[in-house]
Design an enzyme around this catalytic site. Structure first.
Site, PDB file in Angstrom:
ATOM      1  CG  HIS A  72      -1.517  -9.329  39.153  1.00  0.00           C
ATOM      2  ND1 HIS A  72      -1.528 -10.252  38.123  1.00  0.00           N
ATOM      3  CD2 HIS A  72      -0.224  -8.960  39.303  1.00  0.00           C
ATOM      4  CE1 HIS A  72      -0.294 -10.445  37.684  1.00  0.00           C
ATOM      5  NE2 HIS A  72       0.512  -9.680  38.394  1.00  0.00           N
ATOM      6  CE1 TYR A 205      -7.991 -18.076  34.246  1.00  0.00           C
ATOM      7  CE2 TYR A 205      -7.368 -15.771  34.550  1.00  0.00           C
ATOM      8  CZ  TYR A 205      -7.492 -17.063  35.047  1.00  0.00           C
ATOM      9  OH  TYR A 205      -7.123 -17.331  36.341  1.00  0.00           O
ATOM     10  CE  LYS A 301     -12.482 -17.790  43.081  1.00  0.00           C
ATOM     11  NZ  LYS A 301     -11.367 -16.852  43.090  1.00  0.00           N
ATOM     12  CE1 TYR A 389      -9.051 -15.174  38.130  1.00  0.00           C
ATOM     13  CE2 TYR A 389      -7.858 -13.414  39.248  1.00  0.00           C
ATOM     14  CZ  TYR A 389      -7.860 -14.549  38.446  1.00  0.00           C
ATOM     15  OH  TYR A 389      -6.672 -15.059  37.975  1.00  0.00           O
TER      16      TYR A 389
END
Length: 398
Positions: A72, A205, A301, A389
């Site tokens: 991605h 999100y 994470k 990210y």
């Protein structure tokens, strides 16, 4: 039994550490309280940072990930009935994430360990490390465990505690030698897994007045969705129909209209917390992953931070065994914690910005809106999200 490194826990962090050490000729034995089938049954994370992808390639377990994983280059934030894409690759010089389930990572690592002839002892009860810290230079640690009604002893040079938040490793450190930092959030995530195509090509999100939602995936045909729920909610009160109706309310109208629903394969509620223990080592015991820290899943994470610890410990032990660099041993904790606290900050920040904390429109909700407006309207703000990210660089051993 004797080995160089005793690894407690056969989750992905323990298996990855074992695989990396094995390839460097460093003998290790993995002890796991549960069965292999149980370990594989746990539904967990699915977004891998660039650094973890590179580490899996170094471990030689990348073939299926590269064939079946979904790279991605972006991620989306949804609010005010609209979606804003964050160009991860464009803002970070080409870095990206890989969508590949933790279960599949674990499966690949198990297969690699079996092929290498490494020893993994499943269903090892009452695992207990001993003599982790001694004044005698000749004293070495050992681990005892029970199996089939017999007590066994495993002598070793070092112990890696990869046995999670509830494991024995952290509890083996005297309370006065460590300090815990924790924040517990007043909500959880209700997750649903289904064999349905994802609603979008990239993760979404979503912040909504009814609460947070996340649209994730495991493959092009299997989706993972989450919604924020109060801590006192029960899974059995959430039918599939109720879940699908609720998540549609929290997504932009156009996105909700494209959502393909179907029977759930699994539903569960996970509480959210931030947790760090300092230091992450005690004598010859090193804490790895969830044994030392927990992050809310909002920033993707948890598994990645465990891989970061593995990277540090693996490189440290290679230098210890092949270069005699025992002076590096005390630096494990401080090296790991530099990156851990940055990941904790990002996960806390994403959680704080996207979740509903009050039933009322208050100062906090106005700050959330202002924060979203700012970071999505500023290249600097978008870059901050993108850099974190895809994963900050691993801290070098100094």
């Amino acid at each position: 039994m004797k080995t160089q490194v005793a690894i407690i826990g056969a989750g992905p962090s323990g298996l990855l550490l074992g695989q990396l050490l094995q390839r460097q000729g460093i003998d290790n034995v993995i002890l796991e309280r549960k069965s292999g089938e149980y370990v594989l049954s746990r539904i967990r994370a699915g977004v891998l940072e660039q650094g973890m992808v590179d580490l899996l390639r170094e471990a030689g377990v990348d073939e299926r990930m590269d064939a079946e994983g979904l790279p991605h280059d972006g991620v989306e934030l949804a609010f005010d009935n609209r979606r804003v894409r964050i160009d991860l690759a464009g803002l970070t010089g080409g870095k990206r994430v890989m969508v590949y389930g933790q279960t599949e990572v674990t499966r690949d690592l198990m297969a690699a360990r079996e092929a290498s002839g490494g020893t993994t002892i499943y269903e090892a009860d009452n695992v207990q490390p001993h003599d982790l810290e001694s004044d005698s230079p000749d004293a070495k640690p050992y681990v005892t465990f029970e199996q089939d009604g017999e007590t066994h002893r495993l002598d070793c040079d070092y112990v890696a505690g990869c046995d999670g938040f509830h494991g024995v490793s952290r509890r083996s450190i005297p309370e006065h030698r460590i300090k815990e930092f924790e924040r517990v959030y007043p909500f959880g995530w209700l997750g649903l897994l289904s064999d349905t195509p994802p609603v979008a090509d990239e993760l979404i999100y979503a912040r909504h007045e009814r609460g947070f939602a996340l649209c994730s995936m495991r493959s092009e045909t299997r989706s993972r969705y989450y919604i924020q729920v109060p801590l006192d909610e029960k899974v059995e009160d959430w039918s599939d129909e109720r879940f699908w109706e609720e998540i549609k309310r929290r997504l932009p109208e156009e996105t909700a209209a494209q959502l393909v629903t179907g029977p759930s394969l699994e539903k569960s509620i996970a509480p959210l917390r931030s947790f760090v223990v300092e230091p992450m080592q005690y004598g010859r015991l090193f804490l790895v992953g969830d044994a030392a820290h927990i992050v809310p899943p909002t920033g993707a994470k948890g598994l990645n931070l465990a891989a970061s610890d593995v990277n540090t410990l693996y490189r440290l032990l290679v230098k210890v065994y092949w270069e005699g660099r025992t002076d590096l041993i005390p630096r494990y904790s401080e090296t790991c914690l530099k990156r851990i606290w940055k990941a904790e900050r990002f996960s806390w920040w994403m959680t704080s910005m996207l979740h509903k904390f009050s039933e009322e429109e208050d100062f906090g909700s106005r700050m959330q809106q202002a924060e979203l407006d700012y970071v999505t309207g500023s290249e600097a703000g978008l870059t901050t999200i993108a850099e974190n990210y895809v994963g900050l660089p691993y801290e070098p051993l100094e």
